[in-house]
Design a protein around this motif. Structure first.
Motif, PDB file in Angstrom:
ATOM      1  N   ILE A   1      -3.600  62.513  10.987  1.00  0.00           N
ATOM      2  CA  ILE A   1      -4.369  63.313  11.749  1.00  0.00           C
ATOM      3  C   ILE A   1      -6.028  63.330  11.647  1.00  0.00           C
ATOM      4  O   ILE A   1      -6.271  63.425  10.624  1.00  0.00           O
ATOM      5  N   MET A   2      -6.678  63.054  12.653  1.00  0.00           N
ATOM      6  CA  MET A   2      -7.999  62.807  12.423  1.00  0.00           C
ATOM      7  C   MET A   2      -8.801  64.226  12.727  1.00  0.00           C
ATOM      8  O   MET A   2      -8.230  65.127  13.038  1.00  0.00           O
ATOM      9  N   ALA A   3      -9.998  64.238  11.832  1.00  0.00           N
ATOM     10  CA  ALA A   3     -10.832  65.198  12.215  1.00  0.00           C
ATOM     11  C   ALA A   3     -11.388  65.143  13.499  1.00  0.00           C
ATOM     12  O   ALA A   3     -11.614  64.265  14.278  1.00  0.00           O
ATOM     13  N   PRO A   4     -11.743  66.515  14.080  1.00  0.00           N
ATOM     14  CA  PRO A   4     -12.208  66.435  15.361  1.00  0.00           C
ATOM     15  C   PRO A   4     -13.307  65.536  15.635  1.00  0.00           C
ATOM     16  O   PRO A   4     -14.284  65.396  14.754  1.00  0.00           O
ATOM     17  N   LYS A   5     -13.752  64.923  16.801  1.00  0.00           N
ATOM     18  CA  LYS A   5     -14.983  64.362  16.958  1.00  0.00           C
ATOM     19  C   LYS A   5     -15.549  64.553  18.372  1.00  0.00           C
ATOM     20  O   LYS A   5     -14.906  64.474  19.341  1.00  0.00           O
ATOM     21  N   VAL A   6     -16.825  64.215  18.203  1.00  0.00           N
ATOM     22  CA  VAL A   6     -17.516  64.149  19.401  1.00  0.00           C
ATOM     23  C   VAL A   6     -18.394  62.893  19.618  1.00  0.00           C
ATOM     24  O   VAL A   6     -18.968  62.536  18.451  1.00  0.00           O
ATOM     25  N   THR A   7     -18.253  62.236  20.793  1.00  0.00           N
ATOM     26  CA  THR A   7     -19.206  60.860  20.891  1.00  0.00           C
ATOM     27  C   THR A   7     -20.164  61.288  22.106  1.00  0.00           C
ATOM     28  O   THR A   7     -19.945  62.088  23.191  1.00  0.00           O
ATOM     29  N   GLY A   8     -21.210  60.665  22.104  1.00  0.00           N
ATOM     30  CA  GLY A   8     -22.131  60.659  23.381  1.00  0.00           C
ATOM     31  C   GLY A   8     -22.950  59.524  23.369  1.00  0.00           C
ATOM     32  O   GLY A   8     -23.224  58.730  22.516  1.00  0.00           O
TER      33      GLY A   8
END
Length: 710
Positions: free
Chosen positions: A600-607
């Motif tokens: 299970i990955m940690a939450p992430k945001v990409t932009g």
């Protein structure tokens, strides 16, 4: 100078440095139409797909490659539900929606399910890739290994009528603070063309990296290191148009990587002092990496084999070998393991039109997949860590696709899996028990035949109500044999048939909304969850040995993607992914414990922000923010976390790239990875919770490229 000023300066400087005169002939790298082939094994628009997919186009691949040519790194920025990269040769822990995925090259499976070496992402150079199709969520359409989805590398095709055209690109990479030690080089040559009915694509890439150092200019750990890595990649593809309806194509893709890093490991302390590399006169073992990955494919297609039916047949083979690091402690008297896998297979795919009326049509896609896979894990000195395993996989399948009003799509299909695995007799290898600091005794295990059968289903619907609102929902199953090699090598039972090798069947559910309310704006929001009666996660037993945890699992999550293009020269967007999972160790439907970080990955945001200040000049700034994940408690007596259960820390990374077309032949490009030289550790360093795995990520790294096209 603060970060905002630096960004503004990077964007504005070229306005004053380049003439404003437009160049009439400018090289253009355009995205392909939104046509995909992986989701249903036929060409279709993304608006006909009943599940969430991500298409990473050629231009995006090129821009990301300027920053880092490692495909695992490229995908972490472009695929929302894919866990972040470890910055290593291994992609262990880089799951898709919390589960393992199946990697393919033009439909040829690259993953090694009998003994997953974690090297299947890095088996081809991005210079050979036209686009990457990612089908997220368990799927039965391609069979064994696709619990979390499919990542299919589609190689380049010739799309011109010229006899010959191509390009040569050369670049160097370095970390400014340690330029002489970290200097690396990369050269890529590609040719393509068409003559009469023949067409071809040729490509060759060589890259040599320098040392890799963290933000403080300290050597990163040599274990699974990408430093001092020599990588070679070749692509040969020749096609012949037999007639208007028939085509035959042969291709070869060869990939090899070897690291000649003369460093020893200096073990640090988890969460305090990183494990680093120190100079060594002669490091033990053979060069690490993937010394060979040979893929051969012969395909035949006929768009009208009989009335209303098309045929596509692919015969293929793969010869794969990867070598891990030398371990002085784990193996008695030391040792270095490798995984070798050889596959031959056939995929036959028919597509028949059942009926077609003014507003309705229905197709039947059906065929059979055949695969033989021989896999073994040994030490470089010849000792067997797993026995020789030979798998035969036969899988007929069928899928019905119904379309109405050019708005509504319904799909329903099934696949029958028959897998037979023949296991040789073997003796287990003595390995270190970390609790007792002794080596486990070797035992003899009688081999035998294992057989698995399953019928898996999928059904999905999509209704494009309006351009602003597309609704889709799907249910799909996947079937995978558990990683038998890992179970066999730690066997405590003397007969193979008595080992816990039950397969994994995943039930995947998904609901999503997508659309383009305006021509300059699009979005997608997806909710998904999956269940399995017997999952598989790597855990550490109380006696210090490592094992696969087999228990019911429930995983759920959300993804959101949004993109804007308000002006011809400006576009920006981002993606968010949140995934969680629990396991029911007591098998009482309580799901009392979270699944560990290896899954299970940690939450992430990409932009990203893309600007085209001039017709011949592109600039892109991208960002990845990794959130915390802290689901487990440490041992009160030792204050240590169990294996794979360490708390993940947050970090934010910025990357920058820019390309300038001087004329129709010459283009220069510039890229910066970790723009602000962030000092951070990858997620794997935290959740593995072991001193030897607590490592740092690379600091600021720049690249400069010159490309000549003809």
């Amino acid at each position: 100078m603060n970060r905002k000023k630096i960004i503004y300066l990077l964007v504005l400087i070229p306005f004053f440095g380049f003439a404003q005169e437009k160049i009439n002939e400018v090289e253009k790298v355009t995205e392909l139409d939104d046509i995909i082939i992986t989701a249903s094994r036929k060409k279709e628009s993304i608006k006909e797909v009943t599940s969430s997919v991500t298409i990473v186009g050629e231009k995006k691949i090129q821009n990301q490659s300027l920053v880092n040519s490692n495909i695992a790194s490229i995908l972490q920025y472009t695929v929302p539900g894919l866990a972040t990269s470890s910055n290593q040769t291994s992609n262990y822990g880089q799951t898709l929606r919390g589960r393992p995925f199946l990697v393919m090259i033009d439909g040829i499976p690259q993953s090694t399910p009998l003994r997953n070496g974690g090297r299947d992402l890095q088996v081809i150079d991005p210079a050979s890739i036209e686009r990457i199709e990612v089908i997220k969520g368990a799927t039965s359409i391609y069979g064994n290994g696709a619990d979390g989805g499919i990542i299919n590398y589609i190689t380049k095709k010739n799309r011109k009528e010229k006899i010959i055209m191509g390009s040569v690109a050369s670049s160097f990479t370095a970390q400014p603070a340690s330029f002489d030690q970290t200097l690396g080089f990369r050269t890529s040559i590609s040719l393509n063309g068409k003559h009469n009915r023949f067409d071809y694509v040729l490509g060759l890439t060589h890259e040599q990296t320098g040392l890799l150092k963290d933000a403080n200019s300290v050597n990163i750990s040599p274990t699974y290191s990408l430093a001092n890595m020599n990588t070679y990649n070749g692509l040969i593809k020749i096609g012949y148009e037999i007639s208007e309806n028939q085509r035959i194509e042969a291709s070869y893709i060869g990939y090899a990587s070897k690291s000649f890093l003369n460093q020893d490991v200096k073990i640090g302390k988890w969460g305090v002092t990183p494990t680093i590399g120190i100079a060594a006169a002669d490091r033990l073992g053979t060069p690490e990496g993937t010394p060979r990955n040979h893929n051969l494919r012969l395909s035949y297609s006929n768009s009208s084999i009989w009335n209303g039916t098309s045929l596509n047949v692919n015969a293929y083979s793969q010869d794969f070998r990867t070598v891990f690091y030398y371990d002085k402690i784990q193996f008695l008297n030391g040792g270095q393991s490798n995984v070798t896998s050889k596959k031959i297979g056939l995929r036959a795919n028919f597509d028949s039109r059942l009926f077609s009326k003014e507003n309705y049509k229905a197709d039947l896609i059906y065929g059979i997949d055949l695969l033989q896979d021989a896999t073994v894990q040994k030490l470089e000195d010849g000792r067997f860590w797993t026995p020789q395993m030979n798998m035969q996989n036969t899988a007929p399948f069928a899928l019905v696709k119904f379309d109405a009003w050019n708005k509504f799509t319904l799909k329903a299909g099934a696949r029958y899996e028959n897998i037979k695995v023949e296991v040789d007799d073997f003796n287990t290898l003595p390995v270190l028990n970390t609790k007792t600091n002794t080596y486990t005794p070797s035992i003899f295990v009688e081999g035998g035949n294992l057989e698995y059968n399953a019928l898996v289903w999928n059904v999905g619907v999509r209704y494009n109500v309006l351009p602003a609102l597309n609704v889709f929902s799907s249910y799909s199953q996947s079937f995978s044999i558990n990683e038998i090699g890992r179970i066999l090598r730690s066997a405590t039972t003397s007969v193979v048939s008595k080992l816990p090798t039950d397969p994994i069947i995943v039930n995947n559910y998904e609901v999503g909304l997508a659309g383009s309310p305006k021509r300059w704006f699009n979005y997608e929001v997806t909710s998904f969850w999956s269940t399995s009666k017997l999952g598989a996660s790597s855990v550490q037993n109380t006696d210090g040995s490592y094992a696969m945890q087999r228990a019911p699992e429930y995983i759920w999550g959300y993804e959101a993607i949004i993109n804007f293009k308000p002006l011809d020269y400006l576009s920006f967007g981002g993606a968010f992914a949140w995934i969680e999972g629990k396991v029911d160790n007591d098998n009482d439907d309580s799901y009392e414990k979270y699944i560990n970080g290896s899954r299970i990955m940690a939450p992430k945001v990409t932009g990203n922000v893309q600007i085209q200040p001039l017709k011949n000049w592109d600039v892109e700034l991208s960002v990845l923010h990794n959130f915390e994940r802290d689901r487990f408690s440490s041992d009160p007596a030792t204050n240590k976390y169990s294996f794979n259960e360490g708390p993940v820390q947050k970090y934010t990374i910025f990357n920058f790239s820019s390309s300038y077309v001087i004329n129709k032949h010459i283009k220069t490009s510039f890229g910066v990875e970790n723009l602000f030289n962030k000092d951070y550790s990858p997620n794997i360093a935290w959740w593995m919770a072991r001193d030897q795995d607590y490592v740092k990520s690379p600091g600021r790294r720049v690249s400069l490229q010159l490309q000549y096209s003809f």
